[in-house]
Write an enzyme that holds these catalytic residues in place. Structure first.
Site, PDB file in Angstrom:
ATOM      1  N   GLN A  99      46.827  35.699  47.558  1.00 25.90           N
ATOM      2  CA  GLN A  99      45.875  34.869  46.801  1.00 25.90           C
ATOM      3  C   GLN A  99      44.917  34.127  47.724  1.00 25.90           C
ATOM      4  O   GLN A  99      43.889  33.623  47.277  1.00 25.90           O
ATOM      5  CB  GLN A  99      46.626  33.847  45.933  1.00 25.90           C
ATOM      6  CG  GLN A  99      47.546  34.461  44.889  1.00 25.90           C
ATOM      7  CD  GLN A  99      46.803  35.201  43.785  1.00 25.90           C
ATOM      8  OE1 GLN A  99      45.566  35.118  43.673  1.00 25.90           O
ATOM      9  NE2 GLN A  99      47.532  35.935  42.969  1.00 25.90           N
TER      10      GLN A  99
ATOM     11  N   CYS B 287      57.098  32.751  26.672  1.00 25.91           N
ATOM     12  CA  CYS B 287      56.974  33.778  25.642  1.00 25.91           C
ATOM     13  C   CYS B 287      56.073  34.932  26.049  1.00 25.91           C
ATOM     14  O   CYS B 287      56.130  35.993  25.453  1.00 25.91           O
ATOM     15  CB  CYS B 287      56.459  33.160  24.363  1.00 25.91           C
ATOM     16  SG  CYS B 287      57.686  32.099  23.606  1.00 25.91           S
TER      17      CYS B 287
ATOM     18  N   SER C 116      46.651  41.932  49.473  1.00 25.55           N
ATOM     19  CA  SER C 116      46.603  42.875  48.362  1.00 25.55           C
ATOM     20  C   SER C 116      45.149  43.167  48.021  1.00 25.55           C
ATOM     21  O   SER C 116      44.365  42.242  47.800  1.00 25.55           O
ATOM     22  CB  SER C 116      47.318  42.274  47.149  1.00 25.55           C
ATOM     23  OG  SER C 116      47.063  43.067  46.019  1.00 25.55           O
TER      24      SER C 116
END
Lengths: 289, 391
Positions: B178, B324, B198
């Site tokens: 990041q 969730c 990445s």
């Protein structure tokens, strides 16, 4: 992204019956902020106090929790209290065209709130939990004990959900009730409850008198799948059946069981189970591979 | 529906210049860089150029760059290598807020008899350096700490942490996926041994990563086979993606100022406006040093997945640390490690911007989000109580 059905999306984006009923006859509350979902259900009865004429809800939770609550309020309207009580969580899920299995606990929460509301209306005791978590409180049972400490879920509640939804693995129980989904400490206990419920439903198992070779192999595989691997999964382990030669059963331990210091003990446990359910002369060999 | 993409910590748009750079290396210039003929040789030349471009962004030498398939592979390779290099050292240190690419591997090591220490963070997500100092010892093989957190953007003092690790002879690895392209990195003046990059986090395609390996650092390869990457990572080079990453790194160097001026200003404007218009919200990691493009905001009394789906209806793409969305039942391990209050732990939304983010897009989110939160609060039993108390 979750694969929600169009009905789930519709009831989430356009929820029916959000709000409250100031002169409600019955109110049921389950869940909490800490749990991540909660539902408050209001029911209004007709003059004879028999039929549900109006239902409203307030839900804190994800899209499927909101949709399940909305569906529930639509389903109970016009029903008698006894008819409403017979609504199962599967019927709520079916009304929505299905829910992802990981979200089935949302449908269970709806059914639970309904039971709490009706139990309170009828003056049946609702036990006060000392914890802020209160899932499972629809199942007052002084014999019932908390199994999942993280979400405050009792064995009575779990057994009912396992039975009505025909659950066979601890993972499914987590998806349906949340139990075991946080620290995971109660998963072995959930395994025991599953075994207990399955045991009730099955005929008592006896070792068959005579077995053809093919039947014997099938039965060995069945016992490994149904009785043994779930026990190992509970501890993060697993085994693989490599070969069956007459009464010699070769297995390899996987995951946490591989290289575990007590794998010898585990192998004996496997052997004992197979002798109990298949044949007295079974020998289990652990093979590296 | 046109997307408003504010989820750049998940993945980024491939810059069109990057795509153009890689385009010829699939159907036309498809040679194997290891081949002896001219046709492979020209690809080799372009791979070398890419290596120079990556090295330039990191302030590294070209021989310190190992191309891998992704950030996760780089993380796995770094930690595994350290354990093989130091077979007698049986202790690994990481933090409680690492990406699963590091954390899962470390936790698995406990089953193989390793001692694993996870350093904690404070309520703003800042690393406890004192705890690190106390934890490192002569048994420590590797310390692996992320440079910047993917969920909150909080930046760790990795140079200081590396010095602490090195003082006890341990190797130091940082997951910088990041950070690269957003923070100035100069490996030449650093004491970090290994660093993961990445590609798809900085406008290159998915499926390409880098492990920076300081010259002289002992190393055992994760993938063995051919002689590629000086036998440190076998397998035919993903030439097109490597060439793309080279271009992306060159562009990242050019645009780093924009990340820290234009993007940062947009991020600040977004979070300031949302905090002003939505009561009972908090910025996760506020007060800590953070990436310029990231803000994670927790809203009380509502649940994150519901917010995300309502945003998504409007074309707004964000992310959540809520339970969730992932199918797990607890808020993210990062928010839990920070001790985010339970009243809002389930209602966190992460916006992560990029140089392609426009002011209009920020305006749109500022305009739309307050009514989404209001709508969900009116639906929530706790939200309703709160709204009543506000009247």
């Amino acid at each position: 992204m979750w694969d929600y059905t169009p009905t789930v999306k519709d009831h989430f984006l356009n929820p029916r019956n959000v709000g409250d009923i100031p002169d409600a006859d019955a109110i049921g509350e389950v869940g909490s902020l800490a749990c991540g979902d909660a539902l408050k259900l209001y029911l209004k009865l007709d003059e004879n106090k028999d039929k549900i004429v109006d239902a409203k809800f307030q839900t804190f939770g994800c899209a499927s929790a909101i949709a399940s609550s909305s569906a529930l309020t639509e389903m109970v309207k016009g029903k008698t209290l006894d008819e409403a009580l017979s609504i199962s969580n599967q019927e709520i899920a079916e009304f929505l065209g299905g829910l992802p299995e990981e979200k089935m606990h949302c449908s269970v929460m709806g059914q639970e709130a309904l039971e709490v509301a009706i139990a309170k209306y009828r003056g049946e005791p609702i036990p006060e939990h000392d914890s802020e978590h209160d899932h499972g409180q629809a199942y007052p049972d002084h014999e019932g004990t908390i199994v999942c400490k993280c979400f405050g879920i009792t064995d009575t509640f779990l057994k009912k959900v396992i039975e009505t939804n025909k659950l066979t693995t601890a993972e499914q129980v987590t998806h349906f009730t949340k139990a075991g989904g946080a620290c995971g400490g109660c998963i072995p206990k959930i395994q025991e409850l599953i075994a207990e419920v399955l045991g009730q439903n099955n005929q008592p198992r006896t070792r068959p008198e005579k077995l053809s070779n093919l039947k014997k192999m099938q039965l060995i595989q069945e016992v490994l799948e149904k009785d043994i691997r779930p026990l190992l999964w509970a501890d993060g382990g697993d085994l693989e059946l490599l070969d069956i030669d007459g009464s010699k059963v070769q297995v390899a331990f996987r995951k946490a069981c591989a290289g575990c210091a007590s794998s010898g003990y585990t192998a004996r446990m496997v052997e004992q189970k197979l002798r109990e359910f298949v044949a007295e002369d079974i020998v289990v060999e652990e093979v590296a591979g | 529906m046109k997307e408003i993409y504010l989820d750049n910590n998940a993945t980024t748009k491939v810059d069109e210049a990057v795509f153009e750079e890689m385009r010829p290396y699939f159907c036309e210039l498809y040679g194997n860089p290891s081949s002896m003929h001219f046709f492979g040789g020209q690809v080799q030349g372009k791979v070398n150029e890419a290596r120079q471009r990556v090295a330039a962004l990191l302030g590294a030498s070209t021989d310190e760059i190992i191309f891998t398939a992704c950030g996760t592979e780089s993380d796995n390779a770094a930690i595994r290598s350290a354990l093989e290099v130091f077979p007698d050292r049986r202790h690994v240190i990481t933090s409680r807020v690492e990406h699963p690419a590091v954390l899962t591997q470390c936790r698995n090591l406990t089953q193989k008899g390793y001692r694993v220490t996870e350093i904690g963070v404070d309520s703003a997500g800042r690393l406890d350096l004192e705890e690190l100092k106390a934890a490192v010892d002569e048994d420590t093989a590797i310390v692996s700490l992320m440079w910047a957190n993917n969920e909150t953007g909080v930046i760790f003092p990795v140079e200081e942490a590396a010095a602490i690790a090195k003082a006890k002879g341990a190797l130091f690895h940082t997951d910088a996926v990041q950070a690269v392209g957003k923070i100035k990195i100069d490996m030449a003046s650093s004491c970090i041994d290994m660093l993961s990059v990445s590609g798809h986090k900085l406008h290159a395609p998915k499926g390409i990563g880098v492990l920076y390996l300081r010259r002289g650092t002992p190393f055992r390869p994760f993938l063995v086979g051919g002689h590629q990457e000086k036998s440190r990572r076998a397998g035919t080079e993903n030439a097109g993606a490597i060439i793309a990453l080279g271009k992306a790194c060159e562009l990242a160097g050019t645009y780093m100022d924009i990340e820290n001026s234009q993007v940062k200003a947009q991020r600040d404007r977004l979070q300031d406006a949302l905090m002003a218009s939505i009561p009972n919200a908090r910025i996760n990691g506020e007060g800590a040093d953070r990436l310029p493009n990231t803000t994670s905001i927790a809203f009380e009394f509502v649940e994150g997945e519901a917010i995300l789906l309502l945003l998504s209806e409007l074309g707004i793409c964000a992310s959540s640390g809520s339970a969730c969305t992932s199918g797990s039942l607890e808020p993210s391990h990062v928010l839990r490690a920070m001790g985010v209050p339970f009243t809002c732990a389930h209602g966190s939304i992460r916006f992560s911007l990029s140089r392609f983010t426009t002011d209009d897009e920020i305006d749109f989110v500022i305009k739309e989000l307050p009514s989404i939160i209001q709508r969900l609060r009116q639906m929530s039993p706790f939200g309703r109580e709160f709204l009543k108390s506000q009247v």
